[in-house]
Design a protein around this motif. Sequence first.
Motif, PDB file in Angstrom:
ATOM      1  N   TYR A 125       0.816  -1.217   0.000  1.00 26.49           N
ATOM      2  CA  TYR A 125       0.000   0.000   0.000  1.00 26.49           C
ATOM      3  C   TYR A 125       0.849   1.266   0.000  1.00 26.49           C
ATOM      4  O   TYR A 125       0.403   2.302  -0.491  1.00 26.49           O
ATOM      5  CB  TYR A 125      -1.088  -0.062   1.085  1.00 26.49           C
ATOM      6  CG  TYR A 125      -2.135  -1.033   0.591  1.00 26.49           C
ATOM      7  CD1 TYR A 125      -3.068  -0.622  -0.356  1.00 26.49           C
ATOM      8  CD2 TYR A 125      -2.090  -2.382   0.926  1.00 26.49           C
ATOM      9  CE1 TYR A 125      -3.964  -1.511  -0.908  1.00 26.49           C
ATOM     10  CE2 TYR A 125      -2.986  -3.290   0.370  1.00 26.49           C
ATOM     11  CZ  TYR A 125      -3.918  -2.841  -0.550  1.00 26.49           C
ATOM     12  OH  TYR A 125      -4.790  -3.730  -1.130  1.00 26.49           O
ATOM     13  N   ALA A 126       2.088   1.183   0.470  1.00 25.51           N
ATOM     14  CA  ALA A 126       3.016   2.314   0.324  1.00 25.51           C
ATOM     15  C   ALA A 126       3.384   2.467  -1.149  1.00 25.51           C
ATOM     16  O   ALA A 126       3.450   3.592  -1.672  1.00 25.51           O
ATOM     17  CB  ALA A 126       4.268   2.096   1.172  1.00 25.51           C
ATOM     18  N   ALA A 127       3.581   1.350  -1.845  1.00 30.30           N
ATOM     19  CA  ALA A 127       3.907   1.395  -3.275  1.00 30.30           C
ATOM     20  C   ALA A 127       2.739   1.962  -4.076  1.00 30.30           C
ATOM     21  O   ALA A 127       2.928   2.754  -5.001  1.00 30.30           O
ATOM     22  CB  ALA A 127       4.280  -0.002  -3.774  1.00 30.30           C
ATOM     23  N   ILE A 128       1.527   1.569  -3.717  1.00 35.26           N
ATOM     24  CA  ILE A 128       0.341   2.104  -4.395  1.00 35.26           C
ATOM     25  C   ILE A 128       0.243   3.609  -4.172  1.00 35.26           C
ATOM     26  O   ILE A 128       0.006   4.370  -5.111  1.00 35.26           O
ATOM     27  CB  ILE A 128      -0.941   1.379  -3.931  1.00 35.26           C
ATOM     28  CG1 ILE A 128      -0.967  -0.038  -4.516  1.00 35.26           C
ATOM     29  CG2 ILE A 128      -2.203   2.159  -4.319  1.00 35.26           C
ATOM     30  CD1 ILE A 128      -2.064  -0.926  -3.952  1.00 35.26           C
ATOM     31  N   ALA A 129       0.458   4.043  -2.942  1.00 33.94           N
ATOM     32  CA  ALA A 129       0.378   5.476  -2.626  1.00 33.94           C
ATOM     33  C   ALA A 129       1.427   6.274  -3.402  1.00 33.94           C
ATOM     34  O   ALA A 129       1.188   7.432  -3.765  1.00 33.94           O
ATOM     35  CB  ALA A 129       0.547   5.695  -1.123  1.00 33.94           C
ATOM     36  N   ALA A 130       2.565   5.665  -3.678  1.00 30.78           N
ATOM     37  CA  ALA A 130       3.649   6.358  -4.375  1.00 30.78           C
ATOM     38  C   ALA A 130       3.510   6.318  -5.895  1.00 30.78           C
ATOM     39  O   ALA A 130       4.156   7.092  -6.600  1.00 30.78           O
ATOM     40  CB  ALA A 130       4.993   5.736  -3.980  1.00 30.78           C
ATOM     41  N   ARG A 131       2.657   5.435  -6.418  1.00 30.92           N
ATOM     42  CA  ARG A 131       2.519   5.255  -7.864  1.00 30.92           C
ATOM     43  C   ARG A 131       1.564   6.289  -8.440  1.00 30.92           C
ATOM     44  O   ARG A 131       0.405   6.365  -8.033  1.00 30.92           O
ATOM     45  CB  ARG A 131       1.996   3.846  -8.129  1.00 30.92           C
ATOM     46  CG  ARG A 131       2.142   3.395  -9.567  1.00 30.92           C
ATOM     47  CD  ARG A 131       1.720   1.934  -9.748  1.00 30.92           C
ATOM     48  NE  ARG A 131       2.417   1.071  -8.804  1.00 30.92           N
ATOM     49  CZ  ARG A 131       1.854   0.004  -8.224  1.00 30.92           C
ATOM     50  NH1 ARG A 131       0.616  -0.334  -8.464  1.00 30.92           N
ATOM     51  NH2 ARG A 131       2.556  -0.730  -7.385  1.00 30.92           N
ATOM     52  N   PRO A 132       2.016   7.089  -9.395  1.00 31.75           N
ATOM     53  CA  PRO A 132       1.105   8.075 -10.016  1.00 31.75           C
ATOM     54  C   PRO A 132      -0.094   7.368 -10.667  1.00 31.75           C
ATOM     55  O   PRO A 132       0.051   6.324 -11.291  1.00 31.75           O
ATOM     56  CB  PRO A 132       1.973   8.745 -11.075  1.00 31.75           C
ATOM     57  CG  PRO A 132       3.384   8.494 -10.644  1.00 31.75           C
ATOM     58  CD  PRO A 132       3.360   7.156  -9.942  1.00 31.75           C
ATOM     59  N   GLY A 133      -1.273   7.960 -10.469  1.00 35.66           N
ATOM     60  CA  GLY A 133      -2.477   7.412 -11.089  1.00 35.66           C
ATOM     61  C   GLY A 133      -3.033   6.185 -10.398  1.00 35.66           C
ATOM     62  O   GLY A 133      -3.901   5.513 -10.942  1.00 35.66           O
ATOM     63  N   HIS A 134      -2.529   5.845  -9.220  1.00 32.74           N
ATOM     64  CA  HIS A 134      -3.021   4.674  -8.497  1.00 32.74           C
ATOM     65  C   HIS A 134      -3.195   5.077  -7.041  1.00 32.74           C
ATOM     66  O   HIS A 134      -2.294   5.658  -6.450  1.00 32.74           O
ATOM     67  CB  HIS A 134      -2.000   3.541  -8.601  1.00 32.74           C
ATOM     68  CG  HIS A 134      -2.522   2.179  -8.238  1.00 32.74           C
ATOM     69  ND1 HIS A 134      -1.920   1.033  -8.674  1.00 32.74           N
ATOM     70  CD2 HIS A 134      -3.575   1.767  -7.499  1.00 32.74           C
ATOM     71  CE1 HIS A 134      -2.573  -0.033  -8.218  1.00 32.74           C
ATOM     72  NE2 HIS A 134      -3.583   0.402  -7.491  1.00 32.74           N
ATOM     73  N   ASP A 135      -4.340   4.817  -6.485  1.00 35.78           N
ATOM     74  CA  ASP A 135      -4.529   5.084  -5.070  1.00 35.78           C
ATOM     75  C   ASP A 135      -5.471   4.063  -4.459  1.00 35.78           C
ATOM     76  O   ASP A 135      -6.213   3.384  -5.154  1.00 35.78           O
ATOM     77  CB  ASP A 135      -4.982   6.514  -4.781  1.00 35.78           C
ATOM     78  CG  ASP A 135      -6.250   6.939  -5.493  1.00 35.78           C
ATOM     79  OD1 ASP A 135      -6.709   6.241  -6.409  1.00 35.78           O
ATOM     80  OD2 ASP A 135      -6.796   7.983  -5.128  1.00 35.78           O
TER      81      ASP A 135
END
Length: 178
Positions: A43-53
């Motif tokens: 979920y840290a990776a998702i938060a850091a990925r542009p266009g994905h939350d």
Amino acid sequence: MSFEVRHVDPVGDAELLHGWVTHPKAAFWMMRHASLGDVAAEYAAIAARPGHDALIGSRDGVPVFLMERYDPRHELAGAYPVRPGDVGMHFLVAPAETPIPGFTRAVILAVLDLLFADPLTHRVVVEPDARNTAVHTLNAYAGFEIAEKVRLPHKEALLSFCTRAAFEHAQRRSRHVH
């Protein structure tokens, strides 16, 4: 049914989400054997990925579902011809000791309502596992139409789309049922 939605706190929500994504009912989430650290990292990776939350939905202050919104140009690159206004979505309803009839239907309609609240969203894309018959039925209820079976890195999926018009039709139909 109304829900409040907030962004996932990857560290603060890790324990809650770990209980959800490793539960037997979440087998198609593909995190059954994840550790607490794995969940926080994902979920840290998702938060850091542009266009994905990732967002948590609550009812009366109690967290009851998880949803992910993503840009299919990145997550589904090559799987289908992405159109402007396409938004990808995953959702997971928290395991419940006492299921409430119609609850999951209310969740998917709330998730789609949130996604279509953005005027730039024209179509919602999902790619559930082809074996997940329960979610295919739920998706059809919400207005999704199956386009084709596609092979993705971790599964064979039924690529499905829900247009704004199909969702509005599903909302009207659901109001007449209740």
